[in-house]
Design a protein around this motif. Structure first.
Motif, PDB file in Angstrom:
ATOM      1  N   GLY A 130       0.793  -1.059  -0.061  1.00 37.93           N
ATOM      2  CA  GLY A 130       0.105  -0.060   0.038  1.00 37.93           C
ATOM      3  C   GLY A 130       0.735   1.221   0.072  1.00 37.93           C
ATOM      4  N   VAL A 131       2.042   1.296  -0.630  1.00 39.01           N
ATOM      5  CA  VAL A 131       2.729   2.509  -0.864  1.00 39.01           C
ATOM      6  C   VAL A 131       2.230   3.632  -1.633  1.00 39.01           C
ATOM      7  CG1 VAL A 131       4.849   3.272  -1.500  1.00 39.01           C
ATOM      8  CG2 VAL A 131       4.664   1.133  -0.475  1.00 39.01           C
ATOM      9  N   PRO A 144      -3.082   4.359  -7.821  1.00 38.61           N
ATOM     10  CA  PRO A 144      -2.616   5.562  -6.754  1.00 38.61           C
ATOM     11  C   PRO A 144      -1.618   4.780  -5.733  1.00 38.61           C
ATOM     12  CG  PRO A 144      -4.885   4.646  -6.292  1.00 38.61           C
ATOM     13  CD  PRO A 144      -4.399   4.049  -7.917  1.00 38.61           C
ATOM     14  N   GLU A 145      -1.716   3.466  -5.761  1.00 37.86           N
ATOM     15  CA  GLU A 145      -0.725   2.980  -4.880  1.00 37.86           C
ATOM     16  C   GLU A 145      -0.142   1.416  -5.307  1.00 37.86           C
ATOM     17  OE1 GLU A 145      -3.390   0.108  -1.650  1.00 37.86           O
ATOM     18  OE2 GLU A 145      -3.062   2.350  -1.333  1.00 37.86           O
ATOM     19  N   SER A 146       0.932   1.078  -4.725  1.00 35.34           N
ATOM     20  CA  SER A 146       1.521  -0.175  -5.243  1.00 35.34           C
ATOM     21  C   SER A 146       2.048  -0.959  -3.986  1.00 35.34           C
ATOM     22  CB  SER A 146       2.421  -0.185  -6.224  1.00 35.34           C
ATOM     23  OG  SER A 146       2.990  -1.169  -6.684  1.00 35.34           O
ATOM     24  N   TRP A 147       2.204  -2.099  -4.051  1.00 33.86           N
ATOM     25  CA  TRP A 147       3.228  -2.750  -3.139  1.00 33.86           C
ATOM     26  C   TRP A 147       4.735  -2.561  -3.764  1.00 33.86           C
ATOM     27  CZ3 TRP A 147       6.088  -6.561  -5.634  1.00 33.86           C
ATOM     28  CH2 TRP A 147       5.592  -6.956  -6.845  1.00 33.86           C
ATOM     29  N   ILE A 148       5.692  -2.608  -2.897  1.00 33.54           N
ATOM     30  CA  ILE A 148       7.000  -2.623  -3.212  1.00 33.54           C
ATOM     31  C   ILE A 148       7.771  -3.706  -2.675  1.00 33.54           C
ATOM     32  CG2 ILE A 148       9.284  -1.213  -3.304  1.00 33.54           C
ATOM     33  CD1 ILE A 148       7.178   0.196  -4.872  1.00 33.54           C
ATOM     34  N   GLY A 149       8.622  -4.629  -3.560  1.00 31.60           N
ATOM     35  CA  GLY A 149       9.330  -5.736  -3.043  1.00 31.60           C
ATOM     36  C   GLY A 149      10.814  -5.522  -3.309  1.00 31.60           C
ATOM     37  N   PRO A 157       2.744  -5.099 -11.384  1.00 31.40           N
ATOM     38  CA  PRO A 157       2.973  -5.286 -12.598  1.00 31.40           C
ATOM     39  C   PRO A 157       2.225  -4.699 -13.712  1.00 31.40           C
ATOM     40  CG  PRO A 157       1.940  -7.484 -11.975  1.00 31.40           C
ATOM     41  CD  PRO A 157       2.073  -6.557 -10.856  1.00 31.40           C
ATOM     42  N   ASP A 158       0.993  -4.210 -13.321  1.00 34.46           N
ATOM     43  CA  ASP A 158      -0.054  -3.482 -14.039  1.00 34.46           C
ATOM     44  C   ASP A 158       0.342  -1.849 -13.753  1.00 34.46           C
ATOM     45  OD1 ASP A 158      -0.867  -3.225 -11.345  1.00 34.46           O
ATOM     46  OD2 ASP A 158      -2.987  -3.663 -11.984  1.00 34.46           O
ATOM     47  N   LEU A 159       1.284  -1.430 -13.543  1.00 31.99           N
ATOM     48  CA  LEU A 159       1.443  -0.127 -13.276  1.00 31.99           C
ATOM     49  C   LEU A 159       1.605   0.620 -14.581  1.00 31.99           C
ATOM     50  CD1 LEU A 159       2.115   1.944 -10.862  1.00 31.99           C
ATOM     51  CD2 LEU A 159       4.626   1.775 -11.422  1.00 31.99           C
ATOM     52  N   THR A 160       0.750   1.733 -14.621  1.00 32.14           N
ATOM     53  CA  THR A 160       0.936   2.651 -15.990  1.00 32.14           C
ATOM     54  C   THR A 160       0.768   4.173 -15.519  1.00 32.14           C
ATOM     55  OG1 THR A 160      -1.549   2.525 -16.091  1.00 32.14           O
ATOM     56  CG2 THR A 160      -0.302   0.881 -17.024  1.00 32.14           C
ATOM     57  N   VAL A 218      13.798   5.475  -4.120  1.00 35.76           N
ATOM     58  CA  VAL A 218      13.342   4.749  -5.115  1.00 35.76           C
ATOM     59  C   VAL A 218      11.720   5.230  -5.217  1.00 35.76           C
ATOM     60  CG1 VAL A 218      12.333   2.758  -5.802  1.00 35.76           C
ATOM     61  CG2 VAL A 218      14.706   2.745  -5.039  1.00 35.76           C
ATOM     62  N   LEU A 219      11.392   5.649  -3.982  1.00 37.64           N
ATOM     63  CA  LEU A 219       9.829   6.158  -4.261  1.00 37.64           C
ATOM     64  C   LEU A 219       9.966   7.559  -4.767  1.00 37.64           C
ATOM     65  CD1 LEU A 219       8.422   4.642  -1.089  1.00 37.64           C
ATOM     66  CD2 LEU A 219       7.810   4.193  -3.181  1.00 37.64           C
ATOM     67  N   LYS A 220      10.611   8.601  -4.140  1.00 36.90           N
ATOM     68  CA  LYS A 220      11.162   9.793  -4.672  1.00 36.90           C
ATOM     69  C   LYS A 220      11.059   9.894  -6.265  1.00 36.90           C
ATOM     70  CE  LYS A 220      13.444  13.968  -4.361  1.00 36.90           C
ATOM     71  NZ  LYS A 220      14.629  14.850  -3.655  1.00 36.90           N
ATOM     72  N   TRP A 221      12.039   8.971  -6.725  1.00 36.21           N
ATOM     73  CA  TRP A 221      12.323   8.548  -8.167  1.00 36.21           C
ATOM     74  C   TRP A 221      11.453   8.401  -8.944  1.00 36.21           C
ATOM     75  CZ3 TRP A 221      12.524   4.759 -11.781  1.00 36.21           C
ATOM     76  CH2 TRP A 221      13.054   4.975 -12.886  1.00 36.21           C
ATOM     77  N   LEU A 222      10.139   7.461  -8.355  1.00 37.70           N
ATOM     78  CA  LEU A 222       9.359   7.057  -9.202  1.00 37.70           C
ATOM     79  C   LEU A 222       8.107   8.077  -9.280  1.00 37.70           C
ATOM     80  CD1 LEU A 222       8.133   3.655  -7.496  1.00 37.70           C
ATOM     81  CD2 LEU A 222       8.508   4.043 -10.237  1.00 37.70           C
TER      82      LEU A 222
END
Length: 130
Positions: free
Chosen positions: A40-41, A50-55, A74-77, A122-126
């Motif tokens: 839930g990031v 709006p959110e994703s898991w990060i592994g 995997p479905d991030l767009t 990584v989150l800032k970059w994303l």
């Protein structure tokens, strides 16, 4: 199966403190490290989701090894329909489809480059990647 080594346990505790609202799951990797998933990031723009898991995996060499790569849903767009761009590509994380986020630390400093700091970078970059 090997237990998670103390430096890796410490990194997981720091992640749990920083991402307490997201939830952090960790599982021993069998060699002293751990597979970690932060759920839930919040991503926000420029993504349609709006959110994703990060592994990622924190290896037994931590803190002397980079926490790399990171993975997301995997479905991030992108909301604007454009391609995701450099540094992002399809892969697998723990035998599941995932989007690989390639952000290697070139000058790793074990004293300050923690797993939590790396994830925040990584989150800032994303969030700013165009």
């Amino acid at each position: 199966m090997s237990a998670i080594l103390p430096p890796v346990e410490k990194a997981i505790a720091e992640l749990r403190a920083c991402f307490c609202e997201s939830g952090v799951d960790a599982e021993a990797d069998g060699s002293g490290g751990a597979y970690v998933t932060v759920g839930g990031v919040q991503l926000g723009p420029p993504y349609a989701q709006p959110e994703s898991w990060i592994g990622f995996q924190i290896t037994f060499q931590y803190p002397y090894a980079d926490v790399y790569p990171h993975f997301a849903r995997p479905d991030l767009t992108r909301a604007d329909g454009r391609p995701l761009g450099d540094g992002l590509g399809m892969a697998r994380f723990r035998n599941q489809p995932a989007l690989q986020i390639s952000r290697r630390s070139n000058k790793l400093n074990p004293a300050i480059d923690t797993a939590t700091l790396k994830l925040l970078k990584v989150l800032k970059w994303l969030r700013t990647h165009t």
